[in-house]
Design an enzyme around this catalytic site. Sequence first.
Site, PDB file in Angstrom:
ATOM      1  N   HIS A 102       3.677   6.367  -6.900  1.00 55.48           N
ATOM      2  CA  HIS A 102       2.879   7.469  -7.445  1.00 55.48           C
ATOM      3  C   HIS A 102       3.724   8.745  -7.413  1.00 55.48           C
ATOM      4  O   HIS A 102       3.819   9.482  -8.408  1.00 55.48           O
ATOM      5  CB  HIS A 102       1.613   7.632  -6.604  1.00 55.48           C
ATOM      6  CG  HIS A 102       0.551   8.459  -7.249  1.00 55.48           C
ATOM      7  ND1 HIS A 102      -0.690   8.633  -6.691  1.00 55.48           N
ATOM      8  CD2 HIS A 102       0.533   9.188  -8.400  1.00 55.48           C
ATOM      9  CE1 HIS A 102      -1.426   9.416  -7.468  1.00 55.48           C
ATOM     10  NE2 HIS A 102      -0.701   9.771  -8.510  1.00 55.48           N
ATOM     11  N   HIS A 108       1.811   4.438  -2.868  1.00 54.60           N
ATOM     12  CA  HIS A 108       1.919   5.892  -2.694  1.00 54.60           C
ATOM     13  C   HIS A 108       3.273   6.395  -3.197  1.00 54.60           C
ATOM     14  O   HIS A 108       3.362   7.390  -3.928  1.00 54.60           O
ATOM     15  CB  HIS A 108       1.800   6.256  -1.213  1.00 54.60           C
ATOM     16  CG  HIS A 108       0.419   6.204  -0.667  1.00 54.60           C
ATOM     17  ND1 HIS A 108      -0.661   6.818  -1.276  1.00 54.60           N
ATOM     18  CD2 HIS A 108      -0.065   5.639   0.477  1.00 54.60           C
ATOM     19  CE1 HIS A 108      -1.745   6.623  -0.539  1.00 54.60           C
ATOM     20  NE2 HIS A 108      -1.414   5.907   0.527  1.00 54.60           N
ATOM     21  N   HIS A 122       0.831  -1.207   0.000  1.00 53.95           N
ATOM     22  CA  HIS A 122       0.000   0.000   0.000  1.00 53.95           C
ATOM     23  C   HIS A 122       0.870   1.263   0.000  1.00 53.95           C
ATOM     24  O   HIS A 122       0.733   2.135  -0.882  1.00 53.95           O
ATOM     25  CB  HIS A 122      -0.892  -0.038   1.239  1.00 53.95           C
ATOM     26  CG  HIS A 122      -1.780   1.148   1.416  1.00 53.95           C
ATOM     27  ND1 HIS A 122      -3.129   1.102   1.192  1.00 53.95           N
ATOM     28  CD2 HIS A 122      -1.515   2.422   1.824  1.00 53.95           C
ATOM     29  CE1 HIS A 122      -3.664   2.293   1.432  1.00 53.95           C
ATOM     30  NE2 HIS A 122      -2.701   3.106   1.830  1.00 53.95           N
ATOM     31  N   GLU A 123       1.778   1.350   0.957  1.00 57.61           N
ATOM     32  CA  GLU A 123       2.627   2.538   1.042  1.00 57.61           C
ATOM     33  C   GLU A 123       3.590   2.611  -0.150  1.00 57.61           C
ATOM     34  O   GLU A 123       3.936   3.706  -0.608  1.00 57.61           O
ATOM     35  CB  GLU A 123       3.400   2.554   2.368  1.00 57.61           C
ATOM     36  CG  GLU A 123       2.523   2.533   3.611  1.00 57.61           C
ATOM     37  CD  GLU A 123       1.506   3.665   3.669  1.00 57.61           C
ATOM     38  OE1 GLU A 123       1.698   4.696   2.975  1.00 57.61           O
ATOM     39  OE2 GLU A 123       0.512   3.522   4.409  1.00 57.61           O
TER      40      GLU A 123
END
Length: 597
Positions: free
Chosen positions: A395, A392, A388-389
């Site tokens: 991105h 980020h 998940h991180e």
Amino acid sequence: MESELKRRSEVAQEDTWDLTRIYKSDQKWRDDFGDWKKFAERITDYDGKLTDVDTIIEFFKYEEDLDREGDKLGTYVFLKSTEDLSNATYQEMQSEFSLAASQIGESASFVRPQLLANAEVWQNELTGRLQPWRVKLERILRLKPHTLSESEERLIASVSDVADTPSKAFRLLSDVETKFESVNDEDGVARPLTNETLQLFLHSGNRTIRKEAFDKFYAQYEARQNTFAALLEGSIRKDVFYAKTRGFETSLQAAMFQEEVSQSVYVNLIEVIRESLPSLYRYYELRRKLMKLDQIHFYDVYVPILSDITVNYQWDEAVELIGAALQPLGSEYVETITKGLTTERWVDRYENESKESGAFSCPGYDFPPYILTNYKSSTIESVFTLAHEGGHSMHSWYSARNQPYRYYDYVIFLAEIASTFNEQLLARYLLANQTDPKMRAWIINRELDAIRATIFRQTMFSEFEFRAHKVAEESQPLSANVFRKIYRDVLNEYFGSDFVIDDALELECLRIPHFYRGYYVYKYATGLSAAIALADRVLGGGEREREDYLGFLKAGCSAAPLDILRAAGVDMEKPEPIRGAMARFDALVNELEETLS
């Protein structure tokens, strides 16, 4: 789980992030901080002079240099402060920076009003010399109805640091000053209970341990409920104050306007999820039956239904697994994230004494996109959190390499798509490579709980947040009892009549960090819904679909977020993505029931 947490000084270097990529030393930070404050004094030289295109361009270049250096300064001291929240040195440095940034913001308060006052000077140049700043200026024009006079903007800017007090105080009270009694594990060994280890205890197959951890945890929040409630009230009233001051009808309207997201997105989310609550009730009942429980409580919803299955993913194994799952995104993506999670040292990996709880990714333009985690090898959730991180951070990595600084920092509404997209690819990879029925059921159970926690639960949070803000907007009192009553109402609605809701669960509304950052939580629910739609599209498509998704990562904030997402293939102004996520939830419930029947 270790019986004693390490002090920060005892943590191995390879398990920490390498912040020397920002500053080589604290002294270098202090030297540059002094230079930055002097450089910032020049901002007032432009006061009253933003009356021609040449000066506006000159100012924008100066402003970008100022912001980029400030970004480095602020990020470094923020990250250092999270390593050990009890370290007064970094708390003081962060306060110094926050005060300076607030003063700079106050000095720059003339910018928007003066640009708007002189709009006729530059509007015709948006496709000419001002083309590089066109989107920036169009956003300023959009804010015209909600922009105050120069003196009023200066006053608002001067209290920005004060306005952050509730969230700062919450972090310290929750992560440093609130101490919990230890809990005995399956072997009878006393283990520390913290904001982080609570999840490990709630994953225990021993119901006595789960209940003990739940009771001891919330006992401390109950003892401090009035203090937490006062902080939450302060945060909510701050949101309402800013919304009213800027001429918005509600704090929700202000929050959605700020990120260029229509309120129909919020409305669609709540309406579709409310329609789908019977599916959630059905899942809870299935969970109760499969776990052979007479009644189901909150401390029964995190433990895997097949609780006899254990995992142990050491760090390098987790990174390898994540890399394999993300192969559909191409070699550049996989190689970059793998290096970031290992040799490039983007990540501060494990819990230590007084370290900030949870996990986050911190974007960077001139430095790596750092990640904080509190990784536990014994829970699959830590692997998903890392994916998940990592989403980020990738991105940020793609955006920083494809956008100028002014357009690289995407809004949170988009951020929570990139992160949960990675979780989707990881879950589907695990399912695709598992044939054992018992293990498949375990993975499906985990995926169902992810949708429950990220879509259903965050929508429930959103309803609480909306109702609490509405009370404040009606000038009604907010207290611990009021918060608990509001939260009890949404708990009853979202868990259903067959679910036993312990009184202590009402206190959960006081411990959710994102409640101290108004209208954040709905973005988790919309993010995962969009991520499910994008995962379907990428995994079911080919090169074009992958490039559309990578284009979304590269876009930063160079256009309105809903337009960026539409270009990737998903329209969140329509209910279809939410309904698609609910259809996946129903299908997974069916498969779990069939597999374990």
